[in-house]
Design an enzyme around this catalytic site. Structure first.
Site, PDB file in Angstrom:
ATOM      1  CB  CYS A   4     119.561-143.823   8.010  1.00  0.00           C
ATOM      2  SG  CYS A   4     120.196-142.669   9.205  1.00  0.00           S
ATOM      3  CG  ASP A  30     124.330-128.672  10.876  1.00  0.00           C
ATOM      4  OD1 ASP A  30     123.703-129.362  11.706  1.00  0.00           O
ATOM      5  OD2 ASP A  30     123.789-128.156   9.879  1.00  0.00           O
ATOM      6  CG  HIS A  46     119.735-146.419  12.306  1.00  0.00           C
ATOM      7  ND1 HIS A  46     119.763-145.235  11.588  1.00  0.00           N
ATOM      8  CD2 HIS A  46     118.464-146.561  12.740  1.00  0.00           C
ATOM      9  CE1 HIS A  46     118.548-144.714  11.567  1.00  0.00           C
ATOM     10  NE2 HIS A  46     117.744-145.500  12.260  1.00  0.00           N
ATOM     11  CG  ASN A  86     116.950-130.639  18.284  1.00  0.00           C
ATOM     12  OD1 ASN A  86     116.891-130.045  19.354  1.00  0.00           O
ATOM     13  ND2 ASN A  86     117.515-130.117  17.207  1.00  0.00           N
ATOM     14  CG  HIS A  97     121.792-142.043  12.673  1.00  0.00           C
ATOM     15  ND1 HIS A  97     122.281-143.115  11.948  1.00  0.00           N
ATOM     16  CD2 HIS A  97     122.700-141.826  13.659  1.00  0.00           C
ATOM     17  CE1 HIS A  97     123.422-143.531  12.473  1.00  0.00           C
ATOM     18  NE2 HIS A  97     123.697-142.765  13.522  1.00  0.00           N
ATOM     19  CG  HIS A  99     121.491-135.691  15.023  1.00  0.00           C
ATOM     20  ND1 HIS A  99     120.388-136.393  14.604  1.00  0.00           N
ATOM     21  CD2 HIS A  99     121.132-134.391  15.020  1.00  0.00           C
ATOM     22  CE1 HIS A  99     119.392-135.547  14.344  1.00  0.00           C
ATOM     23  NE2 HIS A  99     119.819-134.318  14.590  1.00  0.00           N
TER      24      HIS A  99
HETATM   25  P1  5GP Z   1     117.947-132.026  13.763  1.00  0.00           P
HETATM   26  O1  5GP Z   1     117.070-130.922  13.261  1.00  0.00           O
HETATM   27  O2  5GP Z   1     117.441-133.377  13.324  1.00  0.00           O
HETATM   28  O3  5GP Z   1     118.257-131.959  15.212  1.00  0.00           O
HETATM   29  O4  5GP Z   1     119.348-131.792  13.061  1.00  0.00           O
HETATM   30  C1  5GP Z   1     119.685-132.249  11.789  1.00  0.00           C
HETATM   31  C2  5GP Z   1     120.880-131.443  11.365  1.00  0.00           C
HETATM   32  O5  5GP Z   1     121.495-132.096  10.274  1.00  0.00           O
HETATM   33  C3  5GP Z   1     120.534-130.016  10.906  1.00  0.00           C
HETATM   34  O6  5GP Z   1     121.252-129.085  11.692  1.00  0.00           O
HETATM   35  C4  5GP Z   1     120.948-130.000   9.447  1.00  0.00           C
HETATM   36  O7  5GP Z   1     121.523-128.762   9.057  1.00  0.00           O
HETATM   37  C5  5GP Z   1     121.965-131.126   9.380  1.00  0.00           C
HETATM   38  N1  5GP Z   1     122.023-131.774   8.082  1.00  0.00           N
HETATM   39  C6  5GP Z   1     120.962-132.223   7.348  1.00  0.00           C
HETATM   40  N2  5GP Z   1     121.399-132.787   6.214  1.00  0.00           N
HETATM   41  C7  5GP Z   1     122.757-132.694   6.227  1.00  0.00           C
HETATM   42  C8  5GP Z   1     123.763-133.113   5.309  1.00  0.00           C
HETATM   43  O8  5GP Z   1     123.525-133.678   4.246  1.00  0.00           O
HETATM   44  N3  5GP Z   1     125.060-132.840   5.671  1.00  0.00           N
HETATM   45  C9  5GP Z   1     125.378-132.213   6.833  1.00  0.00           C
HETATM   46  N4  5GP Z   1     126.686-131.995   7.075  1.00  0.00           N
HETATM   47  N5  5GP Z   1     124.446-131.820   7.711  1.00  0.00           N
HETATM   48  C10 5GP Z   1     123.155-132.052   7.414  1.00  0.00           C
HETATM   49 ZN    ZN Z   2     121.232-144.242  10.548  1.00  0.00          ZN
END
Ligand code: 5GP
Ligand code: ZN
Length: 113
Positions: A4, A30, A46, A86, A97, A99
């Site tokens: 993860c 982010d 997790h 989301n 995971h 968030h």
């Molecule tokens: P989701 O689309 O799952 O709600 O949000 C995932 C978020 O994680 C996205 O806004 C994306 O920019 C962020 N994200 C993905 N990979 C990484 C990473 O390696 N580091 C950081 N800081 N943010 C990440």
């Molecule tokens: Zn996790």
């Protein structure tokens, strides 16, 4: 093997810009910000999505919202902010995971589209 992404960020195996941490919660900026302030807040256990919240792990979700209030004060987000989770494919979840996005420092459209 835990593959993860956010578990790796919590462990420090993948670098992140930490903005807050306690026993339950880790928060970091982010990598692709959608607002001038865009943090991601995760539980240090997790839980794959909102679908997996239950009576045993919901303390982590309460701690996340306590962290939101603390971060908002520390970052002086006095004009307001939005907290987004989301969940699943239609919800736009890309990392498995749970968030919470904390978005601020611009006027955020509603409905989000
Ligand atoms: P989701 O689309 O799952 O709600 O949000 C995932 C978020 O994680 C996205 O806004 C994306 O920019 C962020 N994200 C993905 N990979 C990484 C990473 O390696 N580091 C950081 N800081 N943010 C990440
Ligand atoms: Zn996790």
């Amino acid at each position: 093997m835990n593959d993860c992404l956010f578990c790796k960020i919590i462990k420090g195996d993948i670098p992140s810009t930490k903005i807050y941490e306690n026993e339950y919660v880790y928060a970091f900026l982010d990598i692709e910000p959608q607002a001038p302030f865009h943090a991601i807040i995760v539980p240090k256990t997790h839980i794959s999505s909102a679908d997996e919240i239950n009576a045993q792990n919901s303390i982590y979700i309460a701690k996340i919202f306590e962290a939101v209030a603390e971060i908002a004060k520390a970052e002086s987000l006095s004009d307001g902010y939005r907290v987004v989770n989301n969940c699943g494919k239609d919800g736009g979840q890309t990392v498995g995971h749970i968030h919470f996005h904390l978005l601020a420092r611009r006027n955020l459209a509603w409905p989000p589209g």
